[in-house]
Design a protein around this motif. Structure first.
Motif, PDB file in Angstrom:
ATOM      1  N   LEU A  99      -9.945  43.999  -8.559  1.00  0.00           N
ATOM      2  CA  LEU A  99      -8.648  43.484  -8.981  1.00  0.00           C
ATOM      3  C   LEU A  99      -7.758  44.613  -9.505  1.00  0.00           C
ATOM      4  O   LEU A  99      -6.563  44.681  -9.189  1.00  0.00           O
ATOM      5  N   ALA A 100      -8.342  45.504 -10.306  1.00  0.00           N
ATOM      6  CA  ALA A 100      -7.547  46.612 -10.854  1.00  0.00           C
ATOM      7  C   ALA A 100      -7.028  47.497  -9.722  1.00  0.00           C
ATOM      8  O   ALA A 100      -5.862  47.914  -9.725  1.00  0.00           O
ATOM      9  N   ALA A 101      -7.887  47.757  -8.739  1.00  0.00           N
ATOM     10  CA  ALA A 101      -7.451  48.575  -7.600  1.00  0.00           C
ATOM     11  C   ALA A 101      -6.375  47.848  -6.797  1.00  0.00           C
ATOM     12  O   ALA A 101      -5.420  48.460  -6.308  1.00  0.00           O
ATOM     13  N   PRO A 111      -2.455  50.627 -20.671  1.00  0.00           N
ATOM     14  CA  PRO A 111      -3.007  51.528 -19.653  1.00  0.00           C
ATOM     15  C   PRO A 111      -2.624  51.086 -18.248  1.00  0.00           C
ATOM     16  O   PRO A 111      -2.238  49.947 -18.019  1.00  0.00           O
ATOM     17  N   LEU A 112      -2.771  51.991 -17.303  1.00  0.00           N
ATOM     18  CA  LEU A 112      -2.509  51.667 -15.905  1.00  0.00           C
ATOM     19  C   LEU A 112      -3.716  50.940 -15.316  1.00  0.00           C
ATOM     20  O   LEU A 112      -4.846  51.164 -15.741  1.00  0.00           O
ATOM     21  N   PRO A 113      -3.506  50.098 -14.312  1.00  0.00           N
ATOM     22  CA  PRO A 113      -4.643  49.472 -13.632  1.00  0.00           C
ATOM     23  C   PRO A 113      -5.643  50.511 -13.127  1.00  0.00           C
ATOM     24  O   PRO A 113      -6.847  50.266 -13.109  1.00  0.00           O
ATOM     25  N   ALA A 114      -5.139  51.672 -12.731  1.00  0.00           N
ATOM     26  CA  ALA A 114      -6.036  52.705 -12.203  1.00  0.00           C
ATOM     27  C   ALA A 114      -7.021  53.179 -13.275  1.00  0.00           C
ATOM     28  O   ALA A 114      -8.169  53.521 -12.977  1.00  0.00           O
ATOM     29  N   GLN A 115      -6.555  53.206 -14.527  1.00  0.00           N
ATOM     30  CA  GLN A 115      -7.462  53.597 -15.606  1.00  0.00           C
ATOM     31  C   GLN A 115      -8.563  52.552 -15.772  1.00  0.00           C
ATOM     32  O   GLN A 115      -9.718  52.862 -16.021  1.00  0.00           O
ATOM     33  N   TRP A 116      -8.169  51.280 -15.636  1.00  0.00           N
ATOM     34  CA  TRP A 116      -9.154  50.201 -15.677  1.00  0.00           C
ATOM     35  C   TRP A 116     -10.176  50.368 -14.558  1.00  0.00           C
ATOM     36  O   TRP A 116     -11.388  50.262 -14.778  1.00  0.00           O
ATOM     37  N   ALA A 117      -9.667  50.601 -13.354  1.00  0.00           N
ATOM     38  CA  ALA A 117     -10.570  50.683 -12.201  1.00  0.00           C
ATOM     39  C   ALA A 117     -11.610  51.769 -12.409  1.00  0.00           C
ATOM     40  O   ALA A 117     -12.796  51.592 -12.105  1.00  0.00           O
ATOM     41  N   GLU A 118     -11.169  52.888 -12.947  1.00  0.00           N
ATOM     42  CA  GLU A 118     -12.084  54.011 -13.148  1.00  0.00           C
ATOM     43  C   GLU A 118     -13.200  53.640 -14.127  1.00  0.00           C
ATOM     44  O   GLU A 118     -14.382  53.861 -13.861  1.00  0.00           O
ATOM     45  N   GLN A 119     -12.820  53.055 -15.257  1.00  0.00           N
ATOM     46  CA  GLN A 119     -13.826  52.720 -16.277  1.00  0.00           C
ATOM     47  C   GLN A 119     -14.709  51.548 -15.835  1.00  0.00           C
ATOM     48  O   GLN A 119     -15.893  51.513 -16.152  1.00  0.00           O
TER      49      GLN A 119
END
Lengths: 642, 226
Positions: free
Chosen positions: A160-162, A277-285
């Protein structure tokens, strides 16, 4: 956008099947004589959403047309991706020349499941796997027949974050991101699918007024359907997916999974949209946490289990029926069907559809073989007048390439070089880290970098120094050029304000714009890059407000502005015993600091930050002012003649 | 961070289990199952409701105590027995509803005014004595948690009686004369499910309200009485 690029179907050309859902906005029916993307395993089923008459006056038909046209404007890969991840509007439907609804793909079967009933002797119909089913305790989830592990939950959120990252890059914000509008599969890999896409905003414009699901609202007063509001709801979803709860807002639910995720959730719920935060930061974690998460599915409930802590004040007196005589199968009788239809009607089960229909003719043959999953459209009604049939032959089941690209460079260059292809005005996301940039073309919306100047025959990154609004420079040795990039801050145009400029936002957490200087807005005393430390402002004369504008994940690019309220006259910054020259009387009185008591006619006897506080001044004269957005900066200043 | 546990709607289904319902036990059972399964399949609605099922004849039997349908693992069953004593229902609700509401509050919830869906196929066999507990139950000064009552009559139940049981005239319905009683029972549960789902949607909106759908094949009792 031209009209021939908006696939349009007349309502009369549709053969409608059963009703799939009904809600406040409209009704969704299956369409039995059209398919989308027939090359993909027989094609995708199609559904039609017709808006209620009460909704039509609020419908922005141009916005709907723009949505329908979007896949054809994207690169082939991007268009295909959008249609595989969402039920994006595929064609406009008109009655008597006016928009009445749209076609979309039905929900792919992998995003459906069979709900295990309590009486369950025969399985019910497969139903959309809304994420709402996962926001409940494990016993319920397992009890209705779902098998979901901790790792599945993390990977769903990762996807979803991606997905949000990519949608945002295209210029789409989801808005009403809620468990009702998100479907999931725990297959390999776990992934999500977004429905209700006509509620999304494309480039800031929505088809209908934005609505929000109860318990899933953003803070009061914040603009709906922005990147920041999507991130807020992503944080809620993450919390609730792990709390197994529909209303929790406590980031601690994520702490046992990963402290980093808990921190992201806390930041994601920050009332200041710019701090999220950005969704991309979520995706990474999330992806990192998934590597070590449990793959064991949640436990099934104990047979006839008690209710434990949730037991009501009295136990039931009636005994459950004997095991051999269960009630009739839920799927069996007309009664159940009717009840289910009612439930479906009220709950707006929006199922269905996507499609991508190109407006070009004759472009198909070369590109259709590029991929079997390339979205394409066919019709099986044999008619040759439908916009679905834009092939030269017009045969009943011709597959067409729905996402033609206008850009020769894209088809000629399978691996486009963003630096080499860039022009002034192009926009990029930078997904690189540290000093390494990884530019990806994107739409020019907030959060992107826009090329403001291109310096040729150089790789000197300092060559962008002094270029207006340039925040970052990227060089390419291969092309011997430097791109000067300007950050399009989600925090507003105030991001590029410099000392002496004036800015305004209605609150520290709102968007701030650069404006012409006038009473009631703020003058920038100093602008510091790469810091969030407001202490730098403390020594500045007339400093009374700071503004931190984060730059998403781009370290070193956030801004700290030290601000000074533009008061109507010098009384605003006057202090006790200060001499002022008063001119005019009553409401027209003005006070000027002329730098000399000898040339002044009054002096200040008191000052309070309370507006209109005549009592504070006793018998002295007084002047007062306030900007209601910033009552803390209001004043009543008392004076006496000297 | 303080968690708000939200606002719940307690909903009581009070079904006639008297002997005259015997021929329609299957419809009752199916209807009740469809209600429970329907809510269980709508977890965002079920989370906002607490469903109770009471069967009444000479007395009241609890078939499901105020329950979150997400946590139930069996379906409630009704049992045909005895006469049609309305008084037993309102005596029972007079003590049951305040206790249930208090119990929910003790768990940290806020509670909407409860709603009772009353289904009977006959005139009260306890004549007029039910009206005294009914009056106390529905008087908000005596019973602060006084419920809204929706009354649906089938078979021999008379429109004038349903109007008296319901807390508002527009909450009273009777099956049309020509309607099959089994079908009417099914329709009662369909509209009940739809009403609860629609109310569940409305509960957390800016204007929380009870949504009552008229069952198909029913008419508003006030029209019959009028």
């Amino acid at each position: 956008m031209t009209s021939e690029r908006v696939p349009t179907v007349d309502h009369g050309a549709l053969a409608l099947g059963r009703r799939l859902g009904q809600g406040g906005q409209g009704t969704v029916h299956e369409v039995t004589n059209k398919k989308i993307n027939e090359t993909d395993g027989g094609g995708w089923e199609v559904a039609y959403k017709e808006y209620n008459a009460a909704v039509l006056p609020h419908l922005d038909a141009a916005a709907l047309a723009a949505s329908v046209a979007l896949p054809g404007e994207l690169s082939a890969a991007e268009g295909r991706w959008l249609c595989e991840k969402t039920a994006w509007p595929a064609a406009l439907v008109e009655r008597q020349g006016s928009a009445s609804g749209f076609l979309m793909r039905t929900v792919p079967d992998r995003f459906r499941f069979t709900l295990q009933s309590l009486g369950g002797t025969t399985p019910g119909a497969r139903r959309p796997a809304n994420l709402e089913y996962l926001l409940n305790d494990d016993a319920y989830v397992a009890g209705i027949g779902l098998s979901v592990s901790e790792r599945d939950r993390l990977l769903l959120l990762t996807d979803l974050a991606a997905t949000l990252t990519r949608l945002h890059r295209i210029g789409i914000t989801v808005g009403d991101l809620s468990p009702k509008n998100l479907l999931f599969t725990t297959g390999t890999p776990p992934e999500c699918f977004l429905i209700d896409c006509d509620a999304m905003r494309l480039r800031g414009t929505g088809v209908l007024p934005q609505a929000e699901t109860p318990d899933w609202q953003i803070p009061d007063g914040e603009e709906k359907a922005t990147r920041a509001s999507d991130v807020y709801k992503l944080a809620l979803l993450a919390i609730r997916l792990f709390a197994r709860d529909q209303t929790s807002r406590d980031p601690a639910a994520l702490a046992s999974v990963s402290p980093e995720l808990s921190d992201l959730a806390r930041a994601g719920l920050d009332p200041d949209p710019a701090r999220r935060p950005l969704p991309a930061q979520w995706a990474e974690q999330l992806a990192a946490a998934a590597t070590t998460a449990s793959t064991a599915p949640a436990a099934a409930p104990a047979a006839n289990g008690g209710k434990g802590a949730s037991a009501p004040p009295r136990r039931r007196a009636g005994a459950p029926g004997p095991p051999g005589t269960p009630p009739g199968p839920p799927g069996g009788g007309p009664n159940w069907s009717a009840a289910k239809a009612l439930v479906a009607a009220a709950a707006v089960i929006l199922v269905i559809i996507v499609g991508v229909v190109g407006g070009h003719s004759g472009g198909g043959s070369g590109q259709a073989s590029e991929s079997s999953t390339q979205p394409s459209v066919s019709q099986d009604d044999g008619g040759g007048t439908s916009p679905y049939d834009d092939s030269s032959g017009g045969s009943g089941s011709t597959s067409l390439d729905p996402t033609p690209s206008d850009s020769p460079s894209e088809s000629a260059s399978p691996t486009p070089d963003p630096v080499g292809d860039a022009e002034v005005g192009s926009c990029f996301d930078d997904r690189g880290t540290g000093n390494h940039s990884d530019l990806t073309p994107t739409s020019c919306t907030s959060g992107a970098f826009k090329v403001v100047q291109i310096n040729s025959a150089t790789t000197d990154l300092n060559s962008c120094d002094g270029v207006t609004d340039s925040d970052r420079s990227v060089s390419s040795a291969e092309h011997d050029r430097v791109l000067c990039l300007s950050y399009l801050s989600p925090g507003g145009t105030a991001y590029h304000a410099r000392s002496g400029d004036c800015v305004y936002g209605t609150s520290p957490s709102s968007s701030w714009s650069e404006v012409s200087c006038q009473t009631g807005n703020f003058k920038v005393l100093a602008a510091y890059r790469g810091t969030s430390d407001s202490a730098k402002c403390n020594s500045l004369t007339h400093y009374n407000q700071w503004l931190h504008i984060p730059a998403g994940g781009y370290s070193g690019l956030d801004m700290m502005l030290c601000l000074s309220m533009n008061y109507p006259d010098d009384a605003g910054y006057a202090t006790q015993r200060e001499c002022l020259l008063k001119s005019g009387d009553g409401p027209k009185a003005r006070f000027t600091n002329v730098g000399s008591c000898a040339s002044s006619n009054v002096y200040v006897t008191g000052r309070t930050s309370t507006y209109n506080d005549a009592g504070f001044c006793n018998q002295d004269g007084w002047t007062t002012w306030e900007n209601p957005d910033y009552p803390r900066l209001g004043y009543t200043v008392c004076w006496r003649p000297r | 961070m303080a968690e708000t546990k939200g606002v719940l709607l307690p909903a009581y289904v009070v079904a006639d289990e008297s002997g005259s319902m015997g021929p329609y036990q299957q419809e009752l059972s199916h209807g009740l199952a469809s209600l429970c399964e329907g809510l269980r399949a709508e977890p965002m609605i079920a989370a906002k409701l607490r469903l109770a099922v009471l069967g009444f004849s000479d007395d009241v039997q609890v078939r499901l105590a105020v329950a979150d349908m997400r946590t139930e693992t069996t379906l409630p069953q009704l049992t045909i027995r005895g006469l049609t004593a309305y008084g037993a229902v309102f005596d029972d609700l007079l003590s049951r509803i305040p206790a249930d509401v208090q119990w929910l509050r003790d768990q940290g919830y806020k509670v909407h005014r409860p709603v009772v869906f009353f289904l009977s196929d006959g005139q009260p066999t306890d004549r007029g004595s039910w009206q005294r507990p009914h009056a106390r139950l529905t008087d908000k000064s005596q019973t602060p948690t006084a419920p809204n009552i929706i009354a649906c009559g089938i078979g021999d139940a008379q429109a004038a009686t349903m109007v008296k049981v319901a807390t508002r005239p527009e909450f009273a319905f009777v099956a049309k004369a020509e309607t099959d009683i089994g079908q009417a029972i099914s329709e009662f549960f369909h509209s009940l499910t739809a009403s609860l789902v629609a109310s569940g949607h409305a509960l957390n909106s800016g204007s929380p309200q009870l949504v009552v759908n008229k069952p198909d094949q029913f008419t508003m009792a006030i029209d019959e009485v009028g």
